[in-house]
Design an enzyme around this catalytic site. Structure first.
Site, PDB file in Angstrom:
ATOM      1  N   LYS A 197      31.814   7.468  37.632  1.00  0.00           N
ATOM      2  CA  LYS A 197      30.988   8.285  36.742  1.00  0.00           C
ATOM      3  C   LYS A 197      31.598   9.676  36.657  1.00  0.00           C
ATOM      4  CE  LYS A 197      26.380  10.168  36.083  1.00  0.00           C
ATOM      5  NZ  LYS A 197      24.959  10.109  36.459  1.00  0.00           N
ATOM      6  N   ARG A 207      20.021  15.300  28.850  1.00  0.00           N
ATOM      7  CA  ARG A 207      19.343  16.423  29.532  1.00  0.00           C
ATOM      8  C   ARG A 207      18.035  16.736  28.836  1.00  0.00           C
ATOM      9  NH1 ARG A 207      24.271  18.590  32.180  1.00  0.00           N
ATOM     10  NH2 ARG A 207      24.812  16.610  33.173  1.00  0.00           N
ATOM     11  N   ARG A 218      27.893  19.336  37.168  1.00  0.00           N
ATOM     12  CA  ARG A 218      27.872  18.426  38.325  1.00  0.00           C
ATOM     13  C   ARG A 218      29.290  18.159  38.839  1.00  0.00           C
ATOM     14  NH1 ARG A 218      22.711  17.070  37.751  1.00  0.00           N
ATOM     15  NH2 ARG A 218      21.847  16.273  35.813  1.00  0.00           N
ATOM     16  N   GLU A 234      37.014   4.814  43.877  1.00  0.00           N
ATOM     17  CA  GLU A 234      35.547   4.829  43.851  1.00  0.00           C
ATOM     18  C   GLU A 234      34.979   3.405  43.780  1.00  0.00           C
ATOM     19  OE1 GLU A 234      33.327   7.029  44.303  1.00  0.00           O
ATOM     20  OE2 GLU A 234      34.114   9.016  43.866  1.00  0.00           O
ATOM     21  N   LYS A 249      31.320   5.096  33.377  1.00  0.00           N
ATOM     22  CA  LYS A 249      30.466   5.940  32.542  1.00  0.00           C
ATOM     23  C   LYS A 249      31.077   7.320  32.392  1.00  0.00           C
ATOM     24  CE  LYS A 249      25.960   8.046  32.733  1.00  0.00           C
ATOM     25  NZ  LYS A 249      24.826   8.374  33.557  1.00  0.00           N
ATOM     26  N   SER A 275      24.325   9.117  26.044  1.00  0.00           N
ATOM     27  CA  SER A 275      23.527   9.801  25.027  1.00  0.00           C
ATOM     28  C   SER A 275      24.373  10.540  23.986  1.00  0.00           C
ATOM     29  CB  SER A 275      22.573  10.778  25.715  1.00  0.00           C
ATOM     30  OG  SER A 275      23.285  11.702  26.522  1.00  0.00           O
ATOM     31  N   TYR A 314      21.721   2.701  23.912  1.00  0.00           N
ATOM     32  CA  TYR A 314      20.409   3.033  23.347  1.00  0.00           C
ATOM     33  C   TYR A 314      20.138   2.223  22.085  1.00  0.00           C
ATOM     34  CZ  TYR A 314      20.663   6.732  26.784  1.00  0.00           C
ATOM     35  OH  TYR A 314      20.768   7.407  27.972  1.00  0.00           O
TER      36      TYR A 314
HETATM   37  C1  PBG Z   1      21.705  10.790  36.404  1.00  0.00           C
HETATM   38  C2  PBG Z   1      22.101  10.219  35.099  1.00  0.00           C
HETATM   39  C3  PBG Z   1      22.576  10.897  33.989  1.00  0.00           C
HETATM   40  C4  PBG Z   1      22.771   9.935  32.996  1.00  0.00           C
HETATM   41  C5  PBG Z   1      22.399   8.707  33.527  1.00  0.00           C
HETATM   42  N1  PBG Z   1      22.007   8.903  34.834  1.00  0.00           N
HETATM   43  C6  PBG Z   1      22.766  12.342  33.769  1.00  0.00           C
HETATM   44  C7  PBG Z   1      23.876  13.052  34.427  1.00  0.00           C
HETATM   45  O1  PBG Z   1      24.603  12.500  35.240  1.00  0.00           O
HETATM   46  O2  PBG Z   1      24.028  14.235  34.135  1.00  0.00           O
HETATM   47  C8  PBG Z   1      23.280  10.199  31.620  1.00  0.00           C
HETATM   48  C9  PBG Z   1      23.072   9.107  30.626  1.00  0.00           C
HETATM   49  C10 PBG Z   1      23.301   9.505  29.220  1.00  0.00           C
HETATM   50  O3  PBG Z   1      23.838  10.593  28.916  1.00  0.00           O
HETATM   51  O4  PBG Z   1      22.945   8.719  28.358  1.00  0.00           O
HETATM   52  N2  PBG Z   1      20.373  10.446  36.750  1.00  0.00           N
END
Ligand code: PBG
Length: 326
Positions: A197, A207, A218, A234, A249, A275, A314
């Site tokens: 990730k 967000r 992050r 990982e 991801k 997203s 989605y």
């Molecule tokens: C963390 C999490 C995130 C997403 C899924 N799980 C946010 C992040 O890591 O900042 C993002 C998924 C998306 O953008 O559709 N709980």
């Protein structure tokens, strides 16, 4: 070597010929629908940066889960949006908290007919928006966070999740959650590890979707987009720790990583079309700049072609509807 009689266009002459020779195809069962449940609302609440996606009420979430079963979708991945947050994200452990209650509600609705997955992370629950608890310097404390993740895993399994999805990128998270699940007797609760990730601006609209309190980024725990080999490390660590499935991801900017992982993983591989990927296509389509349905189909198919067995998107419900009609 040359192939003087090969004319690849022969296989493209008709729709039936193209269908016969397609190397990859999508099916509803390949798709996982991410869904948000928000505490304290009486109507589904639209997410501005993700047109067509809402924060659900209990009722609308149950309907979405029932519809997913009808459509033959593979699974649902649930995110909770709590009304109250604190530094340690304690609402994540409350059996009556928004996420755990949401899991219980959809499990009661669909039973075992749909695979119910839950996001296992603290960022939705902390008042600083980080995926873990902070030490005195404001650094995300790996091992203090692991302790909470273990308890979260048990709470989610107890609520009825078939699969928990640790997404916080703490070192050792899969091992700790596996052990906690075993100790609590949840030996059949599986772990879908968000293994590779990356820290990414493509999470921007998410967000808004979870009312994230994060300022900053992050980058001290999520991966650096420059890195490719590290994804293998990982994944290998998560496999050693007991991951039943692994995820890459985001998807579209990481198809090389996905292909690498698909080439080495002995367990099923998922990819998350996040997203921002959704928002980009919706925004371009809303402006009339691209063909919406074609772009959605191609974007998800490309993720499958790169090696994903399942895709979190989605568009899962809409896409499953299209696949059923064709
Ligand atoms: C963390 C999490 C995130 C997403 C899924 N799980 C946010 C992040 O890591 O900042 C993002 C998924 C998306 O953008 O559709 N709980």
């Amino acid at each position: 070597m040359s192939f003087p009689n090969h004319r690849p266009r022969r296989l493209r002459t008709t729709p039936a010929m193209r269908r016969l020779t397609a190397e990859n195809r999508l099916a509803p069962a390949d798709l996982i629908l991410p869904a948000f449940i928000r505490e304290g609302i009486s109507e589904p609440s639209p997410i501005t940066s993700m047109p067509g996606v809402v924060q659900h009420t209990t009722d609308s979430l149950k309907r979405a889960a029932a519809e997913a079963v009808e459509l033959g979708i593979g699974g649902i991945m649930l995110f909770g949006v709590p009304a109250v947050r604190d530094a340690r994200g304690t609402a994540s452990l409350d059996p009556d908290g928004v996420l755990n209650q949401g899991i219980r509600d959809i499990r009661a609705e669909v039973g075992d007919d749909l695979v119910i997955m839950s996001d296992l992370c603290l960022d939705e629950f902390t008042d600083h928006g980080h995926c873990g608890v902070l030490d005195a310097d404001g650094y995300v404390d790996n091992d203090a966070t692991l302790e909470i993740y273990g308890q979260m895993g048990v709470a989610q399994a107890e609520a009825g999740a078939h699969i928990v999805g640790p997404s916080g990128m703490m070192d050792g998270q899969v091992a700790v959650i596996r052990q906690a699940l075993e100790d609590a007797g949840h030996k059949n609760t599986a772990i879908l590890a968000y293994a590779a990730k990356y820290a990414s601006p493509f999470y921007g609209p998410f967000r808004e979707a979870v009312d994230s309190q994060l300022t900053g980024d992050r980058r001290t725990y999520q991966m650096d987009s420059a890195n490719r080999r590290e994804a293998i490390l990982e994944v290998e660590l998560d496999l050693e720790e007991g991951a039943d499935m692994v995820m890459v991801k985001p998807a579209m900017s990481y198809l090389d990583i996905l292909a690498d992982v698909a080439g080495m993983s002995p367990v099923p591989v998922s990819a998350y079309q996040v997203s921002g990927e959704y928002a980009m296509i919706e925004a371009a389509a809303a402006n009339g700049w691209i063909d919406r349905r074609g772009a959605i189909m191609e974007s998800v198919l490309s993720i499958k072609r790169a090696g994903a067995n399942t895709v979190l998107t989605y568009w899962a419900a809409e896409l499953a509807g299209w696949l059923k009609e064709s």
